[in-house]
Design a protein around this motif. Structure first.
Motif, PDB file in Angstrom:
ATOM      1  N   TYR A  92     -50.839 -60.711 -11.675  1.00 29.78           N
ATOM      2  CA  TYR A  92     -50.465 -59.696 -11.748  1.00 29.78           C
ATOM      3  C   TYR A  92     -50.015 -59.163 -11.402  1.00 29.78           C
ATOM      4  N   ALA A  93     -49.848 -58.820 -10.007  1.00 27.30           N
ATOM      5  CA  ALA A  93     -49.142 -58.350  -8.488  1.00 27.30           C
ATOM      6  C   ALA A  93     -47.730 -58.962  -9.055  1.00 27.30           C
ATOM      7  N   GLN A  94     -47.767 -60.621  -8.949  1.00 25.76           N
ATOM      8  CA  GLN A  94     -46.226 -61.202  -9.379  1.00 25.76           C
ATOM      9  C   GLN A  94     -45.439 -60.660 -10.521  1.00 25.76           C
ATOM     10  N   LYS A  95     -45.927 -60.353 -11.469  1.00 26.84           N
ATOM     11  CA  LYS A  95     -46.098 -60.004 -12.112  1.00 26.84           C
ATOM     12  C   LYS A  95     -45.376 -58.957 -12.458  1.00 26.84           C
ATOM     13  N   ALA A  96     -46.023 -57.654 -11.564  1.00 28.21           N
ATOM     14  CA  ALA A  96     -45.401 -56.359 -11.513  1.00 28.21           C
ATOM     15  C   ALA A  96     -44.039 -55.776 -10.656  1.00 28.21           C
ATOM     16  N   LEU A  97     -43.872 -57.263 -10.252  1.00 27.35           N
ATOM     17  CA  LEU A  97     -42.369 -56.273  -9.191  1.00 27.35           C
ATOM     18  C   LEU A  97     -41.110 -56.801 -10.369  1.00 27.35           C
ATOM     19  N   ARG A  98     -41.337 -57.786 -11.348  1.00 22.75           N
ATOM     20  CA  ARG A  98     -40.284 -57.641 -12.521  1.00 22.75           C
ATOM     21  C   ARG A  98     -39.591 -56.079 -13.347  1.00 22.75           C
ATOM     22  N   PHE A  99     -41.631 -55.575 -13.175  1.00 27.18           N
ATOM     23  CA  PHE A  99     -41.297 -53.671 -13.603  1.00 27.18           C
ATOM     24  C   PHE A  99     -40.374 -52.897 -11.943  1.00 27.18           C
ATOM     25  N   GLY A 100     -40.529 -53.417 -10.908  1.00 26.30           N
ATOM     26  CA  GLY A 100     -39.710 -52.414  -9.962  1.00 26.30           C
ATOM     27  C   GLY A 100     -41.225 -52.480  -9.265  1.00 26.30           C
ATOM     28  N   VAL A 101     -42.000 -52.300  -9.129  1.00 24.37           N
ATOM     29  CA  VAL A 101     -43.146 -52.298  -9.029  1.00 24.37           C
ATOM     30  C   VAL A 101     -43.826 -53.106  -7.581  1.00 24.37           C
ATOM     31  N   SER A 102     -43.384 -52.782  -6.815  1.00 25.04           N
ATOM     32  CA  SER A 102     -43.242 -53.044  -5.216  1.00 25.04           C
ATOM     33  C   SER A 102     -44.962 -52.889  -4.642  1.00 25.04           C
ATOM     34  N   TYR A 104     -48.965 -52.614  -4.080  1.00 23.37           N
ATOM     35  CA  TYR A 104     -50.711 -53.138  -4.978  1.00 23.37           C
ATOM     36  C   TYR A 104     -51.344 -52.866  -3.601  1.00 23.37           C
ATOM     37  N   LEU A 105     -52.738 -52.725  -3.948  1.00 26.23           N
ATOM     38  CA  LEU A 105     -54.289 -52.436  -3.304  1.00 26.23           C
ATOM     39  C   LEU A 105     -54.539 -53.470  -3.919  1.00 26.23           C
ATOM     40  N   LEU A 106     -55.671 -54.301  -2.851  1.00 24.72           N
ATOM     41  CA  LEU A 106     -56.853 -55.048  -3.420  1.00 24.72           C
ATOM     42  C   LEU A 106     -57.584 -54.750  -3.462  1.00 24.72           C
ATOM     43  N   LYS A 107     -58.588 -55.425  -4.670  1.00 20.85           N
ATOM     44  CA  LYS A 107     -59.685 -55.113  -4.988  1.00 20.85           C
ATOM     45  C   LYS A 107     -61.217 -55.992  -3.665  1.00 20.85           C
ATOM     46  N   PRO A 108     -61.811 -55.706  -3.143  1.00 22.43           N
ATOM     47  CA  PRO A 108     -62.666 -53.831  -3.339  1.00 22.43           C
ATOM     48  C   PRO A 108     -61.305 -53.205  -1.740  1.00 22.43           C
ATOM     49  N   ILE A 109     -61.269 -51.894  -2.105  1.00 20.36           N
ATOM     50  CA  ILE A 109     -60.534 -50.951  -1.561  1.00 20.36           C
ATOM     51  C   ILE A 109     -60.615 -50.344  -0.549  1.00 20.36           C
ATOM     52  N   ILE A 110     -59.969 -50.746   0.749  1.00 18.63           N
ATOM     53  CA  ILE A 110     -60.307 -50.708   2.176  1.00 18.63           C
ATOM     54  C   ILE A 110     -60.398 -49.084   2.327  1.00 18.63           C
ATOM     55  N   SER A 111     -60.533 -48.288   3.096  1.00 20.74           N
ATOM     56  CA  SER A 111     -59.947 -47.507   2.943  1.00 20.74           C
ATOM     57  C   SER A 111     -58.462 -46.880   3.946  1.00 20.74           C
ATOM     58  N   GLY A 112     -58.614 -47.396   5.001  1.00 24.81           N
ATOM     59  CA  GLY A 112     -57.661 -48.191   6.269  1.00 24.81           C
ATOM     60  C   GLY A 112     -56.830 -48.491   5.426  1.00 24.81           C
ATOM     61  N   GLU A 113     -57.050 -49.488   4.451  1.00 23.18           N
ATOM     62  CA  GLU A 113     -55.454 -50.783   4.499  1.00 23.18           C
ATOM     63  C   GLU A 113     -54.868 -49.330   3.540  1.00 23.18           C
TER      64      GLU A 113
END
Length: 518
Positions: A92-102, A104-113
């Motif tokens: 999905y992240a790769q596909k998002a690049l086609r929409f100009g979305v550069s 992304y955050l990975l689950k589970p979210i780590i607050s520092g990252e």
């Protein structure tokens, strides 16, 4: 710089976690809302206008990528997106690049990252905002420059060159509003910078409103409206607010005749200039004048100022304050009835004040200089005055001048009156009149009579008769002269007049007075 962020995820726990685990405020964001799916997200983006949307990918009704695609298809406004996905959804992240979305955050979210990634996005938003600001400033300046070219006054016999319509900035801008107009603002030189600053602050970030600097302490506002749909009321509200900010200042504001084509804004400017000249005859400064109020009225540029000048200056030279005020009021009524052009009225007023200033010089150079500065003669022609205030200035100048001249004459006359009284004491036996004394001492007979009355407490004629009768009493008691001879010696050519004046003062006839003495 703080930006708004919208959070979208179908898991309530995930939404709560993103709000709690990420210190949004410390990295320059403020959570403006949350949503649970793409459909709701689209609606929230329209309502809340966030700068950043953080969205899960896999959601019911409409997933995150579908929502991004739908929003970008609308092209309503620029919004940055960050997608959230797990390792198993990396495609999905790769596909998002086609929409100009550069980002992304990975689950589970780590607050520092997450905070590190979001801080990078914040920096990008800041740079983009600054770039947009510079672009907007450059575009604004380009628009203002082109608008100023459209305001150039046409010379007699010259045909105006129409601007090119194809692909021009103004042509495109013209289509943004249905109606365009020009508000002209004229201020005093001393307050121009401050008042212009207030206008610039009020218009900051207002759409379809442009501040144009002009000459002679003037600036203008080009503005667009949507007549009948509230747009016109909005622009009028802003202009009325500007007028309220100027309350208590000598400021003229006038609106021209509107046009549906921004490239014809020069016509609105010219009609605003006509309207602002008629503002001279308004009764207050805090009202915005409109061209429609004066469209059928013409200013009079031919005015015979001789009668007004003679009436006002004539009353001034006679030092008659009541007559002076009436002469000024009469001139004001004449100006208003004939709608004399403001520049003509100012020339007449300046001319009369200059004449008055010449008389001031008789009171000493220092006082004349102070009065010259007080009435601002050097800048009067470019000043902002309604007629009533301008005539008040002339009235005040003249009445103050009359008062000073009267004081000066009184000071000078104190020494002169002693000389005159000494002369009367030596020559009261002769045919003395106020006219003859006035010619001798270079005074108007009426003024001389008032001066002697104030100094001696009695009129000139009473003084002459008193001196003559006093001398007659002395002669009656010290000589054997006939009454008629004494009457002639003290200055009476007719005995009957002598008898009348003697009896009035001594309460007896000359013979009765003799009998009391011998």
């Amino acid at each position: 710089m703080t930006f708004k962020v919208l959070l979208i995820d179908d898991e309530p726990g995930a939404l709560e976690g993103m709000q709690l685990w990420v210190d949004w405020r410390s990295i320059g964001f403020e959570v403006c809302g949350t949503g649970s799916n793409g459909v709701e997200g689209l609606q929230l983006i329209k309502e809340l206008e966030p700068d950043l949307v953080v969205t899960d990918v896999n959601m019911p009704l409409m997933n995150g990528l579908e929502m991004i695609a739908a929003w970008q298809a609308e092209q309503s406004s620029d919004v940055r997106f960050v997608i959230i996905s797990g390792y198993s959804e990396f495609e999905y992240a790769q596909k998002a690049l086609r929409f100009g979305v550069s980002h992304y955050l990975l689950k589970p979210i780590i607050s520092g990252e997450a905070e590190e990634e979001l801080a990078e996005i914040h920096e990008e938003l800041v740079q983009e905002k600054e770039k947009q600001g510079m672009t907007q400033i450059a575009l604004y300046e380009e628009i203002v420059s082109q608008l100023k070219e459209l305001l150039q006054v046409e010379l007699p016999g010259q045909r105006r060159v129409e601007p090119q319509r194809e692909n021009t900035v103004l042509d495109r801008l013209s289509q943004v509003r249905d109606k365009w107009n020009f508000c002209l603002v004229q201020t005093e030189e001393a307050s121009f910078a401050d008042l212009r600053g207030k206008a610039a602050a009020l218009l900051y970030e207002e759409e379809a409103m442009y501040l144009i600097d002009l000459d002679m302490n003037r600036f203008g506002i080009v503005y667009g409206d949507f007549p009948g749909e509230g747009g016109e009321r909005d622009s009028c509200r802003i202009l009325e607010e500007l007028a309220r900010l100027y309350a208590g200042q000598r400021v003229f504001m006038a609106i021209g005749e509107g046009t549906d084509d921004l490239l014809q804004i020069g016509h609105s400017y010219q009609t605003a200039r006509e309207a602002i000249m008629h503002k001279f005859y308004d009764t207050a400064y805090d009202r915005i004048y409109r061209y429609e109020q004066t469209a059928k009225q013409s200013l009079n540029y031919r005015y015979d100022q001789l009668a007004a000048v003679e009436g006002i200056i004539g009353a001034f030279t006679l030092l008659d304050q009541a007559a002076y005020r009436e002469a000024v009021d009469s001139a004001a009524r004449s100006f208003r009835e004939l709608l004399v052009a403001p520049e003509i009225v100012k020339k007449v007023v300046i001319h009369m004040m200059c004449i008055i200033m010449e008389y001031f010089k008789e009171t000493g150079e220092t006082k004349a200089k102070l009065l010259f500065e007080k009435y601002e003669l050097p800048g009067l022609s470019d000043s902002v005055f309604i007629l009533s205030d301008l005539m008040d200035l002339l009235r005040s100048c003249g009445t103050e001048g009359i008062e000073l001249l009267l004081q000066e004459q009184s000071r000078k006359s104190q020494g002169m009156v002693h000389k005159i009284n000494d002369y009367i004491l030596e020559h009261y036996r002769e045919r003395l009149t106020l006219k003859k004394l006035g010619e001798m001492f270079y005074m108007h007979p009426a003024y001389l009579g008032q001066l002697l009355l104030r100094k001696n407490g009695i009129s000139f004629n009473e003084l002459i008769h008193n001196l003559r009768i006093e001398e007659a009493v002395r002669l009656l008691g010290q000589s054997q002269l006939k009454n008629s001879e004494i009457a002639e010696l003290v200055g009476y050519s007719h005995y009957g007049q002598f008898f009348k004046q003697f009896e009035a003062r001594m309460r007896m006839s000359p013979n009765e007075y003799k009998n009391t003495m011998f």
